[in-house]
Design a protein around this motif. Structure first.
Motif: not given
Length: 377
Positions: A251-268
């Motif tokens: 009844r549910y479908a996964f459409l997409g998430g965070q790109p693989q191989g591309e961090p979006l956070g960390g140390a500032l």
């Protein structure tokens, strides 16, 4: 009386601090040249081309135990803010503390729980040394207002088998490829100023929608799944391990998430480590990288004893921890990520003005020096 949003509050705080001269320059250039020496155990695999955006790119790695500690001549105390102490992406910091990796560098590291909007002005004023978070819209607005802050290291990207991301409730006759999101209602616990707006916008575009054509409903963490399964929203952004509750349900479908191989956070980093004490800035990342190389280099959940210890450290249930794949711990920052994030923020209406050039947001020189890599001028 109108309530200020966190983004506006951060911008006003930035303006109050003044538009410091260093904030508008390349932070590496302001520091001046530094001597970068080869590091034993960190060969060619310890650096990857930032322009390589292949989802199956192997993350940079040194040998176990590398880069070795290089204790500072004078012991330093660093205060690092983070939004949580229990999330899996904070695990390398928690383990580095527990294993004494920061202490080996001559650092007394203290973690302080603070949300990003509250931490940013403190980071810019030097009352905090670093922030373990993400270059959210508030960060962009703060830098535009004069904050001397840079994103200096990544944290993780999802495993190929991860399905943390956007899930939709299917109507009769629909499939994952035929779902249209235009005019739909979406539930999320994450505001429009989050880095998740970038992968969200990309997924929307693949299903006939823009950020302005979807009605966002911000919900509590316990309510997002209930709203999706109960029909209150048409789609929802489900985090680890919540998506497991609908995985495999037709009844549910996964459409997409965070790109693989591309961090979006960390140390500032703020001015303390960017300008005043870059040696400590390199030492902090050296300990972080060594912890990743030693304990999180691959599928770190394969070992039962390690998982049990990690669960105790993060104060989470080991069964919940192993219900989702290991994160791909990755300290590098991809070329263009800052541009893609800013594009999503502008489309969401949470930033204003011309986009900042990458050098105003990103500084790769700290982790490059930690692994002995010379960045070409």
């Amino acid at each position: 009386m109108r309530t200020r949003t966190p983004t506006v509050a951060v911008l006003l705080a930035a303006l109050a601090l003044g538009t410091g001269c260093a904030a508008h320059k390349d932070s590496a250039a302001v520091r001046g040249p530094r001597t970068v020496k080869p590091v034993r155990g960190c060969g060619p695999a310890s650096w990857t081309d930032p322009a390589d955006l292949a989802p199956d790119r192997a993350p940079a790695r040194c040998a176990k135990g590398a880069p070795a500690p290089r204790p500072l001549a004078r012991r330093r105390t660093l205060t690092i803010a983070t939004g949580t102490l229990s999330a899996e992406y904070v695990a390398p910091l928690r383990l580095a503390l527990a294993k004494g990796e920061f202490a080996k560098e001559g650092l007394d590291v203290r973690l302080k729980v603070l949300p990003t909007p509250e931490a940013l002005p403190l980071l810019a004023k030097g009352e905090l040394d670093a922030l373990w978070a993400a270059p959210e819209a508030a960060v962009v607005n703060g830098i535009n207002g004069g904050f001397d802050i840079r994103w200096v290291a990544g944290n993780f990207s999802p495993a190929p088998k991860s399905r943390s991301g956007l899930w939709a409730r299917l109507k009769s006759g629909e499939s994952a490829s035929s779902v249209s999101l235009a005019g739909s209602r979406m539930g999320t616990m994450i505001g429009k100023g989050s880095v998740i707006m970038y992968p969200m916008a990309r997924t929307f575009a693949g299903h006939g929608a823009g950020l302005d054509s979807v009605a966002f409903q911000q919900l509590g963490s316990a309510d997002v799944l209930t709203a999706l399964t109960g029909g209150g929203v048409d789609s929802a952004w489900l985090l680890d391990p919540v998506w497991r509750r609908v995985d495999g349900d037709k009844r549910y479908a996964f459409l997409g998430g965070q790109p693989q191989g591309e961090p979006l956070g960390g140390a500032l980093y703020g001015p303390n480590l960017l300008q005043r004490d870059p040696d400590a800035g390199v030492a902090f990342l050296r300990a972080y990288l060594r912890t990743v190389n030693t304990y999180f280099a691959g599928d770190y959940k394969a070992g039962q004893a390690f998982v049990a210890g990690l669960a105790r450290l993060l104060d989470v249930d080991a069964k919940i921890l192993t219900s989702v794949p290991s994160l791909r711990m990755d300290w590098e920052i991809r070329k263009g990520t800052a541009d893609r994030l800013q594009k999503a923020y502008r489309e969401a209406g949470v930033t204003r003005g011309a986009p900042l050039p990458e050098k105003r947001l990103v500084d790769r020189s700290f982790y490059a020096e930690a692994v002995g890599h010379r960045i070409p001028k």
